[in-house]
Write an enzyme that holds these catalytic residues in place. Structure first.
Site, PDB file in Angstrom:
ATOM      1  N   HIS A   1       0.810  -1.220   0.000  1.00  0.00           N
ATOM      2  CA  HIS A   1       0.000   0.000   0.000  1.00  0.00           C
ATOM      3  C   HIS A   1       0.843   1.270   0.000  1.00  0.00           C
ATOM      4  CE1 HIS A   1      -3.077  -3.009   1.195  1.00  0.00           C
ATOM      5  NE2 HIS A   1      -3.794  -2.290   0.360  1.00  0.00           N
TER       6      HIS A   1
ATOM      7  N   ASP B   1     -16.496   1.096  -4.158  1.00  0.00           N
ATOM      8  CA  ASP B   1     -16.310  -0.356  -4.089  1.00  0.00           C
ATOM      9  C   ASP B   1     -17.664  -1.018  -4.296  1.00  0.00           C
ATOM     10  OD1 ASP B   1     -14.084  -2.486  -2.925  1.00  0.00           O
ATOM     11  OD2 ASP B   1     -16.145  -3.116  -2.583  1.00  0.00           O
TER      12      ASP B   1
ATOM     13  N   ASP C   1     -10.932  -2.615   1.582  1.00  0.00           N
ATOM     14  CA  ASP C   1     -10.359  -2.939   2.894  1.00  0.00           C
ATOM     15  C   ASP C   1      -9.885  -1.707   3.650  1.00  0.00           C
ATOM     16  OD1 ASP C   1      -7.993  -2.272   1.546  1.00  0.00           O
ATOM     17  OD2 ASP C   1      -7.517  -4.369   1.132  1.00  0.00           O
TER      18      ASP C   1
ATOM     19  N   ASP D   1     -20.898  -0.137  -8.948  1.00  0.00           N
ATOM     20  CA  ASP D   1     -19.974  -0.558  -9.994  1.00  0.00           C
ATOM     21  C   ASP D   1     -19.144   0.641 -10.430  1.00  0.00           C
ATOM     22  OD1 ASP D   1     -19.616  -0.663 -13.203  1.00  0.00           O
ATOM     23  OD2 ASP D   1     -19.401  -2.670 -12.347  1.00  0.00           O
ATOM     24  N   ALA D   2     -17.831   0.486 -10.452  1.00  0.00           N
ATOM     25  CA  ALA D   2     -16.944   1.619 -10.730  1.00  0.00           C
ATOM     26  C   ALA D   2     -17.205   2.216 -12.106  1.00  0.00           C
ATOM     27  CB  ALA D   2     -15.484   1.171 -10.614  1.00  0.00           C
TER      28      ALA D   2
ATOM     29  N   ASP E   1      -7.391  -0.009  -7.327  1.00  0.00           N
ATOM     30  CA  ASP E   1      -6.928  -1.182  -6.575  1.00  0.00           C
ATOM     31  C   ASP E   1      -7.948  -2.309  -6.693  1.00  0.00           C
ATOM     32  OD1 ASP E   1      -5.348  -2.736  -4.953  1.00  0.00           O
ATOM     33  OD2 ASP E   1      -6.070  -1.866  -3.083  1.00  0.00           O
TER      34      ASP E   1
END
EC number: 2.5.1.16
Length: 510
Positions: free
Chosen positions: A274, A318, A298, A352-353, A370
Site C-alpha cells: 500500500h 467499491d 479494505d 460498480d466503478a 486497486d
C-alpha cells in the site's frame, strides 16, 4: 386435469428448479475454486447438458409398469448426489492430492444423467394417465421452464448470498427428497409393490432426508472445515455476498483476506504494497486535495492517503457493501486500517466503478485503482481501454492515476498488457514494482492522461516503513529477468488480459 396429474406437473416445476440449481452450484463452485468463470460455466453447462441427453436416452429402457418406482428412486439419487455435491467438492478441494476436476465432472455427469431421466419419466406417467399429448407436452415444458426461471432469479439474488453454496445444495436435495416421499405416498396404490418393498423405499427416503437435513444444519461447520483446511489458519470472518466470498484468517499476528479463495493481503507485509501503491503518486502531486479510490474496500489504501493533511476529500467506490461494512466495523480490521472509514474526509460509494464514472461529474487530483486481479471477464472490463478513457475524464490535467497491475515477474504478459492498455487509452505511463513477501514481486503502473513528465520522489512527507529514496529508485528499475513481452491492449471485445492472466499463472498456482 385430475389431482394426480396436477401434482405430477407441479413435480416438474420442482424437478426443473433442482436440476438447474445443481448446474449453477457446480458452475459457481468451479469458478470460485478454479477461477476463469467463463471457461468453468461453459464446460460445466456443456457437460451437464450432454449428460442430460444421455439420461433422456437411457429413460427409454425403464419399463412402463415401473415408472413410478423408478421415479422415486431417481428423486432420491438426485437429491443425494446433488445435495452433497457442494459440500463434497469444497472438502475435496482442500486436499492437495485430490483429483478435484475429475470428481467435479464425474458428479456433474452423474447428476446430469439422473436429471435427464426425470422429465421423460414424468411425461410417460402423464401419458399413461390418459393426458392428451398436446396438453401434456405444453404443460410439462411450461412448468419446466418456469422452474428454471425461478431458480435463475433466486440463486444469485437470494440463495447463494444468504445461504451459501453448501446449504443451497442441501436445500435442493431436500426438495428432491420431498418429491420422492410425496410420490411414494400419493401413488402408493399405483406402485404395484408389496408393503415390504414400499416400506424399504420409505426407509431409504427417510435415510436420505435425514442425511440431507443433517448436512443442511451443519452447512456452516462444513464450509468452515473446508476453508480452514484450504487456508490453513483460523477463520475469523467468512461472508458470502452477491458478488464474492470474503474470508479473513488469523495466525498469531497475521491477518489475511481472501476473496474467492485468492489472497488479497497479509497484515505482516501489506504496508509494502500500500505504500508502493499510494505514496509515489501523492508525493508527485503535491497539491492533491481530492483523491479517488476505485476498489480498495479494505481501507488500507485509504489509511495511506489520509496521512496527508492537505487531502480534503477521498471518494472510495467499491462494488460490495459487505466488504466495506466488514472493514468498517470488525475490530481487528478497523485497527489495521486505522479507522480509515470513520474519517470525515471519506465518502464511500457502493457501486460498480464503471457505472459510477459514467454518471459522476467529480474531478480528482489522484486516482488509485486497486481492483482484484483480472481473473475473469467481469473484472477484466475494469482494466480495458474504454474504462481507462472513462477514468481520464475525472482526472485533472496535472493529476496521476496509479493501478495495481499483477506481477511483472510471474505474470509478465498480464502486467505489460495493462501498460499497453493505458497507452492505447491515451496515457503516458511509468511502470514500477515492489517486493511484497506474501505476493512475490508485484507490479504497479503510474499513468497520466495530461501531464508529460514524472520523476520518482526522493523524499516522503509522511512516515513510511518501506519507502525511502533508495527503494523508490529501485522500484522504477526492471531487472533483465523481467523483460517486456509483445502484448496487445485489453479491449472489451477480446479481453486479452484475462487470457494472459490465466496463461501466466497456469503452473504457478494450483
Amino acid at each position: 386435469m385430475n389431482r394426480g396429474n396436477a401434482l405430477l406437473v407441479l413435480a416438474v416445476f420442482v424437478v426443473a428448479s433442482c436440476g438447474l440449481a445443481y448446474e449453477l452450484i457446480a458452475g459457481a463452485l468451479a469458478s470460485y475454486l478454479l477461477g476463469d468463470s467463463i471457461l468453468q460455466f461453459s464446460s460445466i453447462i456443456g457437460a451437464y447438458l450432454f449428460a442430460m441427453g444421455i439420461g433422456s436416452w437411457v429413460s427409454r429402457y425403464v419399463a412402463d409398469d415401473a415408472l413410478l418406482a423408478r421415479f422415486v428412486d431417481l428423486e432420491l439419487l438426485v437429491g443425494l448426489f446433488g445435495g452433497v455435491s457442494a459440500a463434497a467438492l469444497f472438502l475435496l478441494f482442500a486436499l492437495e492430492s485430490a483429483p478435484f476436476r475429475l470428481v467435479l465432472y464425474a458428479l456433474v455427469t452423474v447428476i446430469g444423467v439422473l436429471v435427464g431421466m426425470e422429465i421423460p419419466l414424468v411425461m410417460r406417467m402423464l401419458h399413461r394417465r390418459q393426458a392428451k399429448f398436446s396438453d401434456l407436452v405444453s404443460r410439462v415444458l411450461t412448468f419446466d421452464y418456469l422452474g428454471a426461471l425461478a431458480v435463475s432469479l433466486l440463486f444469485p439474488l437470494v440463495l447463494a448470498p444468504r445461504l451459501g453454496l453448501v446449504r443451497t445444495g442441501f436445500l435442493f436435495g431436500l426438495c428432491n427428497t420431498a418429491i420422492a416421499v410425496w410420490t411414494l405416498w400419493h401413488f402408493r396404490a399405483e406402485l404395484g409393490l408389496s408393503a415390504r418393498l414400499r416400506g424399504a423405499m420409505a426407509w431409504r427416503a427417510g435415510m436420505v432426508g435425514a442425511a440431507l437435513l443433517a448436512g443442511f444444519a451443519a452447512s456452516d461447520r462444513l464450509t468452515h472445515w473446508s476453508e480452514r483446511a484450504l487456508f490453513g489458519d483460523e477463520i475469523i470472518h467468512a461472508i458470502s455476498s452477491p458478488y464474492q466470498r470474503l474470508v479473513v484468517t488469523r495466525w498469531k499476528d497475521d491477518l489475511r483476506l481472501y476473496i474467492n479463495g485468492n489472497l488479497q493481503f497479509s497484515s505482516r507485509d501489506e504496508y509494502r504494497y500500500h505504500e508502493a501503491l499510494v505514496l509515489p503518486a501523492l508525493e508527485s502531486v503535491r497539491g492533491a486535495r481530492r483523491v479517488l479510490v476505485l476498489g480498495g474496500g479494505d481501507g488500507l489504501a485509504l489509511r495511506q492517503i489520509l496521512k496527508y493533511p492537505q487531502v480534503e476529500h477521498v471518494t472510495l467506490v467499491d462494488l460490495d457493501p459487505r466488504m466495506t461494512s466488514l472493514f468498517s466495523h470488525a475490530e481487528a480490521l478497523v485497527a489495521l486500517n486505522q479507522h480509515a472509514f470513520s474519517d470525515p474526509r471519506v465518502t464511500v460509494v457502493n457501486a460498480d466503478a464503471g457505472q459510477w464514472l459514467q454518471t459522476a461529474a467529480d474531478m480528482f487530483d489522484v486516482a488509485i485503482v486497486d481492483f482484484p486481479d483480472p481473473s475473469n471477464f467481469s473484472i477484466g472490463k475494469l482494466y480495458s481501454v474504454p474504462f481507462y478513457r472513462l477514468l481520464s475524464r475525472h482526472v485533472a490535467d496535472t493529476g496521476l492515476v496509479v493501478i495495481q497491475a499483477t506481477s511483472p515477474y510471474f505474470a509478465p504478459r498480464s502486467y505489460w498488457c495493462v501498460d499497453a492498455t493505458l497507452k492505447e487509452a491515451g496515457y503516458r505511463t511509468w511502470p514500477y514494482h515492489a517486493l511484497v513477501p506474501s505476493f512475490g514481486e508485484w507490479g504497479f503502473i503510474l499513468a497520466a492522461p495530461g501531464r508529460a513528465d514524472f520523476r520518482p520522489p526522493t523524499t516522503y512527507r509522511v512516515p513510511t516503513r518501506f519507502l525511502d529514496a533508495d527503494t523508490t529508485h529501485q522500484m522504477f528499475s526492471f531487472a533483465p529477468d523481467m523483460p517486456r513481452p509483445q502484448v496487445e491492449p485489453n479491449r472489451l471485445n477480446n479481453q486479452s488480459l484475462v487470457r494472459y492472466f490465466e496463461e501466466d499463472w497456469h503452473g504457478v498456482l494450483r
